[in-house]
Design a protein around this motif. Structure first.
Motif, PDB file in Angstrom:
ATOM      1  N   ARG A 129       0.838  -1.190   0.000  1.00  0.00           N
ATOM      2  CA  ARG A 129       0.000   0.000   0.000  1.00  0.00           C
ATOM      3  C   ARG A 129       0.876   1.244   0.000  1.00  0.00           C
ATOM      4  N   ASN A 130       0.534   2.167  -0.888  1.00  0.00           N
ATOM      5  CA  ASN A 130       1.145   3.490  -0.861  1.00  0.00           C
ATOM      6  C   ASN A 130       0.159   4.465  -0.235  1.00  0.00           C
ATOM      7  N   LYS A 131      -0.975   4.633  -0.900  1.00  0.00           N
ATOM      8  CA  LYS A 131      -2.068   5.435  -0.366  1.00  0.00           C
ATOM      9  C   LYS A 131      -3.376   4.707  -0.669  1.00  0.00           C
ATOM     10  N   GLY A 132      -4.373   4.926   0.165  1.00  0.00           N
ATOM     11  CA  GLY A 132      -5.677   4.312  -0.081  1.00  0.00           C
ATOM     12  C   GLY A 132      -5.657   2.813   0.146  1.00  0.00           C
ATOM     13  N   LEU A 133      -6.304   2.082  -0.785  1.00  0.00           N
ATOM     14  CA  LEU A 133      -6.419   0.628  -0.643  1.00  0.00           C
ATOM     15  C   LEU A 133      -5.071  -0.069  -0.764  1.00  0.00           C
ATOM     16  N   GLY A 134      -4.930  -1.132  -0.004  1.00  0.00           N
ATOM     17  CA  GLY A 134      -3.785  -2.006  -0.182  1.00  0.00           C
ATOM     18  C   GLY A 134      -4.126  -3.093  -1.185  1.00  0.00           C
ATOM     19  N   THR A 135      -3.137  -3.842  -1.614  1.00  0.00           N
ATOM     20  CA  THR A 135      -3.337  -4.978  -2.516  1.00  0.00           C
ATOM     21  C   THR A 135      -2.717  -6.207  -1.873  1.00  0.00           C
ATOM     22  N   LEU A 136      -3.540  -7.233  -1.660  1.00  0.00           N
ATOM     23  CA  LEU A 136      -3.073  -8.416  -0.949  1.00  0.00           C
ATOM     24  C   LEU A 136      -1.979  -9.133  -1.720  1.00  0.00           C
ATOM     25  N   ASN A 137      -0.929  -9.482  -0.990  1.00  0.00           N
ATOM     26  CA  ASN A 137       0.185 -10.221  -1.568  1.00  0.00           C
ATOM     27  C   ASN A 137       0.215 -11.660  -1.062  1.00  0.00           C
ATOM     28  N   GLY A 138      -0.200 -11.858   0.170  1.00  0.00           N
ATOM     29  CA  GLY A 138      -0.207 -13.191   0.750  1.00  0.00           C
ATOM     30  C   GLY A 138      -0.771 -13.149   2.153  1.00  0.00           C
ATOM     31  N   GLY A 139      -0.768 -14.288   2.812  1.00  0.00           N
ATOM     32  CA  GLY A 139      -1.287 -14.313   4.174  1.00  0.00           C
ATOM     33  C   GLY A 139      -1.538 -15.727   4.659  1.00  0.00           C
ATOM     34  N   GLU A 140      -2.070 -15.793   5.865  1.00  0.00           N
ATOM     35  CA  GLU A 140      -2.347 -17.090   6.488  1.00  0.00           C
ATOM     36  C   GLU A 140      -3.534 -16.958   7.421  1.00  0.00           C
ATOM     37  N   ILE A 141      -4.459 -17.894   7.357  1.00  0.00           N
ATOM     38  CA  ILE A 141      -5.627 -17.891   8.235  1.00  0.00           C
ATOM     39  C   ILE A 141      -5.225 -18.423   9.606  1.00  0.00           C
ATOM     40  N   ILE A 142      -5.589 -17.663  10.641  1.00  0.00           N
ATOM     41  CA  ILE A 142      -5.335 -18.087  12.019  1.00  0.00           C
ATOM     42  C   ILE A 142      -6.576 -18.769  12.592  1.00  0.00           C
ATOM     43  N   GLU A 143      -7.749 -18.181  12.355  1.00  0.00           N
ATOM     44  CA  GLU A 143      -9.024 -18.762  12.783  1.00  0.00           C
ATOM     45  C   GLU A 143     -10.084 -18.366  11.767  1.00  0.00           C
ATOM     46  N   SER A 144     -10.691 -19.345  11.124  1.00  0.00           N
ATOM     47  CA  SER A 144     -11.651 -19.043  10.059  1.00  0.00           C
ATOM     48  C   SER A 144     -13.036 -18.692  10.590  1.00  0.00           C
ATOM     49  N   HIS A 145     -13.350 -19.141  11.820  1.00  0.00           N
ATOM     50  CA  HIS A 145     -14.703 -18.968  12.376  1.00  0.00           C
ATOM     51  C   HIS A 145     -15.760 -19.523  11.403  1.00  0.00           C
ATOM     52  N   HIS A 146     -15.444 -20.642  10.813  1.00  0.00           N
ATOM     53  CA  HIS A 146     -16.356 -21.214   9.810  1.00  0.00           C
ATOM     54  C   HIS A 146     -17.697 -21.626  10.407  1.00  0.00           C
ATOM     55  N   LYS A 147     -17.720 -21.985  11.695  1.00  0.00           N
ATOM     56  CA  LYS A 147     -18.985 -22.379  12.323  1.00  0.00           C
ATOM     57  C   LYS A 147     -20.007 -21.248  12.304  1.00  0.00           C
TER      58      LYS A 147
END
Length: 248
Positions: free
Chosen positions: A62-80
């Motif tokens: 991110r420079n200004k405004g919206l960021g752009t996702l590059n990667g990540g990892e789910i810690i807790e999905s709360h799928h229930k």
């Protein structure tokens, strides 16, 4: 600049043919908007990270405004929460309420901690009706609208506290009730719960058993307080109301 944050998805919306824009609630940077390119495509590796209530680590440019996702990892999905219509409705309300109340420039770990505790408790099976009113109290307090529950909001006395005034923002003694004829009489059980909510951190809530009649009275009091102090029309709350009518 590359950012690495832990956040909870409080809002997710489609953008264009294959993208999504998510709003993350982070612990130290407040709300952050992130574009997730290709998230709607069937084989997207980031699609799961855009689901509501997801708690994870997000890496974005991110420079200004919206960021752009590059990667990540789910810690807790709360799928229930997403698999159960009622729990999803409560979770959506918790997220929308915080999103509307928290200003863009505001930060702080308190907001993050309370929302995470709320979603975790919903997933653990704690009573969603009691839980959400405690959460509402925490949001009101964080926004500067927490009610006075220990002494009369007018006279300061701690005697004969039998009424609750959403307009004045707290409990009223019998002698001060004439200053707000619309103040509602509250039972000792509801008064006790409201006082507990005012002092209790979401993260310390245990299993609380509350009678249906008490929950109904509590809902009336908290609804009036929320409407008077915040005055927000929320789609998620309207949906919860519809669910209540259906269940009845």
């Amino acid at each position: 600049m590359l950012y690495r944050v832990e956040g909870i998805v409080i809002r997710s919306m489609d953008y264009g043919e294959g993208n999504k824009i998510i709003t993350l609630l982070t612990e130290h940077d407040g709300k952050v908007g992130v574009m997730v390119r290709g998230a709607k495509k069937p084989k997207s590796r980031h699609a799961a990270m855009t689901m509501p209530f997801t708690y994870g680590q997000y890496i974005f440019f991110r420079n200004k405004g919206l960021g752009t996702l590059n990667g990540g990892e789910i810690i807790e999905s709360h799928h229930k929460l997403r698999e159960d219509l009622t729990l999803a409705a409560y979770g959506s309300y918790a997220c929308e309420l915080l999103d509307r109340v928290l200003q863009e420039e505001e930060t702080g770990s308190f907001w993050f901690g309370q929302l995470k505790a709320c979603l975790d408790a919903l997933q653990e099976g704690k009573d969603p009706e009691v839980l959400i009113h405690l959460y509402e109290m925490k949001i009101l307090q964080a926004a500067g609208y927490g009610p006075e529950m220990d002494v009369c909001v007018v006279s300061g006395t701690d005697q004969e506290l039998e009424f609750f005034s959403p307009r004045l923002g707290g409990v009223l003694s019998r002698r001060s009730r004439h200053l707000d004829p619309a103040a509602m009489a509250v039972s000792p059980s509801v008064l006790k719960l409201l006082r507990l909510f005012a002092k209790l951190d979401m993260r310390r809530l245990g299993n609380v058993a509350v009678k249906d009649t008490t929950k109904a009275e509590l809902k009336t009091a908290m609804r009036a307080l929320m409407d008077m102090q915040l005055g927000m029309q929320l789609k998620s709350r309207n949906f919860l109301d519809q669910l209540d009518k259906y269940q009845i």
